[in-house]
Design an enzyme around this catalytic site. Structure first.
Site, PDB file in Angstrom:
ATOM      1  N   GLN C  35     120.839  23.040 -46.641  1.00 31.12           N
ATOM      2  CA  GLN C  35     122.706  22.825 -45.603  1.00 31.12           C
ATOM      3  C   GLN C  35     122.533  21.026 -45.708  1.00 31.12           C
ATOM      4  OE1 GLN C  35     120.880  24.304 -41.573  1.00 31.12           O
ATOM      5  NE2 GLN C  35     119.057  23.402 -42.254  1.00 31.12           N
ATOM      6  N   HIS C  66     120.517  22.415 -24.067  1.00 33.41           N
ATOM      7  CA  HIS C  66     119.393  22.900 -24.354  1.00 33.41           C
ATOM      8  C   HIS C  66     118.619  23.200 -22.973  1.00 33.41           C
ATOM      9  CE1 HIS C  66     119.606  20.388 -27.929  1.00 33.41           C
ATOM     10  NE2 HIS C  66     118.870  21.483 -28.650  1.00 33.41           N
ATOM     11  N   GLU C  90     116.187  19.860 -33.276  1.00 31.52           N
ATOM     12  CA  GLU C  90     116.002  18.235 -33.085  1.00 31.52           C
ATOM     13  C   GLU C  90     114.831  18.026 -32.116  1.00 31.52           C
ATOM     14  OE1 GLU C  90     118.506  21.090 -32.728  1.00 31.52           O
ATOM     15  OE2 GLU C  90     120.292  20.078 -32.285  1.00 31.52           O
ATOM     16  N   ASP C 110     110.529  26.115 -37.286  1.00 27.36           N
ATOM     17  CA  ASP C 110     111.902  25.245 -38.810  1.00 27.36           C
ATOM     18  C   ASP C 110     111.704  25.410 -40.155  1.00 27.36           C
ATOM     19  OD1 ASP C 110     113.988  23.101 -37.347  1.00 27.36           O
ATOM     20  OD2 ASP C 110     113.824  24.567 -39.641  1.00 27.36           O
ATOM     21  N   ASP C 142     109.448  30.109 -43.193  1.00 29.00           N
ATOM     22  CA  ASP C 142     111.067  31.628 -42.541  1.00 29.00           C
ATOM     23  C   ASP C 142     110.592  31.698 -41.490  1.00 29.00           C
ATOM     24  OD1 ASP C 142     113.620  32.757 -43.348  1.00 29.00           O
ATOM     25  OD2 ASP C 142     111.779  34.326 -43.651  1.00 29.00           O
ATOM     26  N   ALA C 143     111.158  32.205 -40.577  1.00 28.04           N
ATOM     27  CA  ALA C 143     110.634  32.473 -39.139  1.00 28.04           C
ATOM     28  C   ALA C 143     110.350  33.794 -39.110  1.00 28.04           C
ATOM     29  CB  ALA C 143     111.677  32.008 -38.354  1.00 28.04           C
ATOM     30  N   ASP C 160     117.028  29.332 -32.019  1.00 25.04           N
ATOM     31  CA  ASP C 160     117.776  27.903 -31.860  1.00 25.04           C
ATOM     32  C   ASP C 160     118.150  28.368 -32.940  1.00 25.04           C
ATOM     33  OD1 ASP C 160     119.694  25.679 -30.958  1.00 25.04           O
ATOM     34  OD2 ASP C 160     117.712  24.570 -30.675  1.00 25.04           O
ATOM     35  N   LEU C 161     118.859  29.171 -33.964  1.00 25.63           N
ATOM     36  CA  LEU C 161     119.702  28.479 -34.789  1.00 25.63           C
ATOM     37  C   LEU C 161     120.803  28.106 -35.438  1.00 25.63           C
ATOM     38  CD1 LEU C 161     117.796  32.150 -35.375  1.00 25.63           C
ATOM     39  CD2 LEU C 161     116.957  29.684 -36.422  1.00 25.63           C
TER      40      LEU C 161
END
Lengths: 303, 303, 303, 303
Positions: C35, C66, C90, C110, C142-143, C160-161
């Site tokens: 990214q 959040h 975060e 993550d 990778d989740a 939370d993507l």
């Protein structure tokens, strides 16, 4: 924060560069048969004319653009009697032409009557009565068609056309065939002048292609330039003739001719002329490396 | 929509005019003791240096800015041996100075070591080793203090300073008193050249004031200009000397001297010089109408 | 005009709509393996995290984002012991999870370690030590792969993507197959919560498609929303469970559970919950009209 | 790059935050006696009305703004017969009022006839004939003067005023004295509803001050909110009455009353109402901490 600083004209010059102009009021904003047209009152440059998202001229500096376009060609000619203006909807090119007392006939051919009518109403400081001058003939035709249909010849022909955007009305007025037609409509000693787009190392493809194309049709061709504040760039012009060498006119001779014709100019004089025709080395090289010839079958369009 | 077209550098030139530059990455962004400094990678102009929100030079066109600043003065002088550069943190002014084989000593005085260190690391295409040239002396001092403290004299002095913004470090380097000091530090036949801000009918107050101020201190003063694409404007320079008349150098003589010194330039040559020194009429009139003298007790700052 | 008001983050939400954020400094700006990431210090919202040109959270209002994401699910569950956080670089989602004293194990997966490392260094007000909590297991995988490879089950799973942009790392974490996998990794009474994009009549295609897709995989699904100032829009969340009806929790019961767990919250309480789960009529209708199911073979990407 | 993507409306919400709207055409742009007014055709939101640089409503989402403003108050009242609308130049507030079949008299007082005439011509989808309804009385007066001069009382009074910008016409319509006057012009059981500005932790000073001020004049006061896409924010409203508690109306009762009055609404219903009146905790706390009372001698103005 004032109550009127929220309208902006953003002129993109590439996907990642743009100029912002704060606008006080949009006086008109509409599509003619040919083009998207706006008259805006900008905070900085006063009234501005925008066609297809590109600023055409501003109240503050239109005198630079129009003096630079008209006077070199008109003064290179010792006594221009008949002049053809192609485009020039604002009427300011016509206005500068008519300053020359030798002129007996000024034909203006602009295809877009809606634009001209708009300029008549909103840009009075541009035309200043030039449309009503008895020497003026105003026609709303395709300029190419006009030249094909009429055998009249001119001492000076001036092209004041918007840039050839994709499918715009001016695309066929930048081709080799069109310049050959113009050459046939010039009198002996006749001269063509036209605006030819941005003139900087970053944007000069249009200029170079037009310059190279005119060379295929008319013997003597010169680039020159002026910085136009509202364009945020040096702007290019081209002057072409069978036998005149404009760069060879000495400043003193230009100043003499201006005096002789009794004209009061703000931007153009002998020294200005010298500066305009002395093109920096990098631009000359980049221009001369270009081999594109714009042909009726190989049109160009700019960003 | 790409994933990286969201960072923009917006350079305001007035409350209602601005230029937008798309930024790929901000490599550095911080405050030195004197100035807010950024090195950015722009999409259009490549790497750019920004000081206090104003672009200082870009990878794409810094050669124009620096050739225009350095070579007229250096070539007007028949054999410049000692040169002083004031400011010029990028090292490119120094680079152009060192191209002249006559140069034996090049002193560069830039108050802001943090900027120079940054340029050393990030702007290698600018300085290209000039900081390491054995002829170079690099000092991080206030230039005025340096000139007061040292009696050394120079053949050419070049001012490459950011514009005098409110309370910026350069404000006291644009005053009558400073130019008088410079005059005392020039050898016989010595020449001062400096960048002097925007040069257009819309923005030229700084140029006119500087021009008029130098006239109080040094006998022979000339304006000249070059269009810098990343500045979006014609940019002004001033050259001043006791007895040289730069505009009188004929193009052929300039080309001869360039050849003689064995230099390869991209922007500057005899024709370029002629164009630079021929200032349009409206700018001449506006400049000459200005009576401001910048004095230590009457500083100016630009927008 | 200050010397540092020239850097802007412009977040386009469509070709003709955008939000502008003045930036004081870009602290980091680079491409990870996955990214384009920036940490910026904005004037208005304080520090902000930007991924692929979209703001992810801001110092000023990250607590809203959040708290809204985490607490409805965590409080609907009477005693969440094991929690899985997917994404959430975060560390603030993790931080809110760990506020619940019942939690014994919090796994965070993550994929982009570079982002997490950056957040550890620059967003300390976000994570506040949550990465160092003994209950935390932080994995950079990778989740989807993680869930396929491990049979562990969780009481609460929180997604939370970043939004599924073209070819981005999160595209395969919004499909029917992925939600079926999640369903298998939820304990009895387990609950999924996730952020699900803009929630307004103008932008809610992503929300509607995700909502409809989850319905194919998990029995009980509810939309809810919160206004996030730095997003300039109501933002949507989805909570899904086999047997819980979140909207049925009365405000008083929510307030009781918050007290019971000894938590100090700023945004979320019983009344906030009531407002979040009461979705306006036009949004309900638009959402329910959508029949898209996101499938591994029919991915979506948003502007 | 199309030929018409160069006109932008940039709505600044602070010196370092703004929203950009691409504009197809400015249909009107002028100064009335009171305000700078524009009607623009935006690409994204359709037609928009801009007063003093702030968007007032858009074709795409004006139904949200106007339903949210009108129906809570009108439905809380069991049979509103007489209604006063203050401001509301677009005619859409009036339109929503007239949907209630109990209404016998609807007085609209808007000081700026030029704005109303403009809306009549350009915003027909807003007013849809409401100005011609036989129950309507349209007056162009200062609303405060009107209320002082007329002793008529109303069941519902609705304030649809632009925000109180410096020296704007609405500044004196947000004071304690004005709300006391309104209180005297409400029938028993009468209700006041009004728009009250941004409602977010970042911008809610106006809301809080208005809320607190009304509390000095009318017994029962409630905040509520709706997200308006073209405003890019949750927007606040206030409803006030001597004895009604709007938040206590259960969703089922609201739905029953809507059916009873035979109205077709798009945004508002029982569930929407519940969501609107449940204000998040942080906003409640910030609002309740405010002690400002707007007084004729202590006016406020917003950015």
């Amino acid at each position: 924060m004032s109550t009127n600083d929220h309208k902006w004209f953003i002129e993109h010059t590439s996907p990642s560069t743009a100029h912002m102009f704060g606008v006080k009021d949009y006086l008109k904003s509409f599509r003619t048969r040919f083009q998207q047209v706006e008259i805006a009152e900008s905070f900085f440059f006063g009234r501005i004319l925008i066609i297809d998202g590109k600023i055409q001229s501003s109240e503050l500096d239109e005198y630079i653009y129009h003096e630079a376009l008209v006077h070199p060609a008109m003064l290179m000619h010792e006594a221009p009697r008949s002049v053809l203006v192609i485009g020039g909807g604002e009427g300011a090119t016509l206005r500068e032409v008519l300053l020359h007392p030798t002129v007996e006939r000024a034909v203006m051919v602009d295809i877009d009557q809606e634009v001209v009518d708009l300029c008549k109403e909103y840009l009075q400081d541009w035309h200043r009565g030039s449309f009503d001058d008895p020497r003026t003939e105003l026609l709303h035709l395709d300029a190419r068609q006009y030249l094909e249909d009429h055998a009249d010849r001119f001492d000076v022909i001036i092209g004041d056309l918007p840039e050839p955007v994709e499918a715009g009305p001016a695309q066929k007025l930048f081709t080799r065939q069109f310049y050959q037609l113009i050459n046939r409509r010039l009198n002996e000693g006749g001269i063509l002048a036209l605006q030819a787009g941005d003139f900087s190392i970053t944007f000069m493809d249009a200029h170079s292609a037009i310059y190279n194309t005119i060379k295929q049709a008319i013997a003597e061709v010169h680039s020159y330039r002026a910085y136009i504040p509202s364009f945020n760039t040096d702007w290019s012009y081209i002057v072409a003739s069978k036998d005149k060498k404009p760069a060879c006119l000495e400043p003193a001779e230009i100043d003499r001719r201006i005096r002789e014709r009794g004209m009061q100019l703000k931007f153009y004089d002998g020294e200005t002329h010298r500066g305009m025709f002395a093109v920096p080395r990098d631009l000359r090289e980049k221009r001369d490396a270009k081999t594109t010839v714009i042909d009726d079958k190989n049109l160009i369009s700019i960003y």
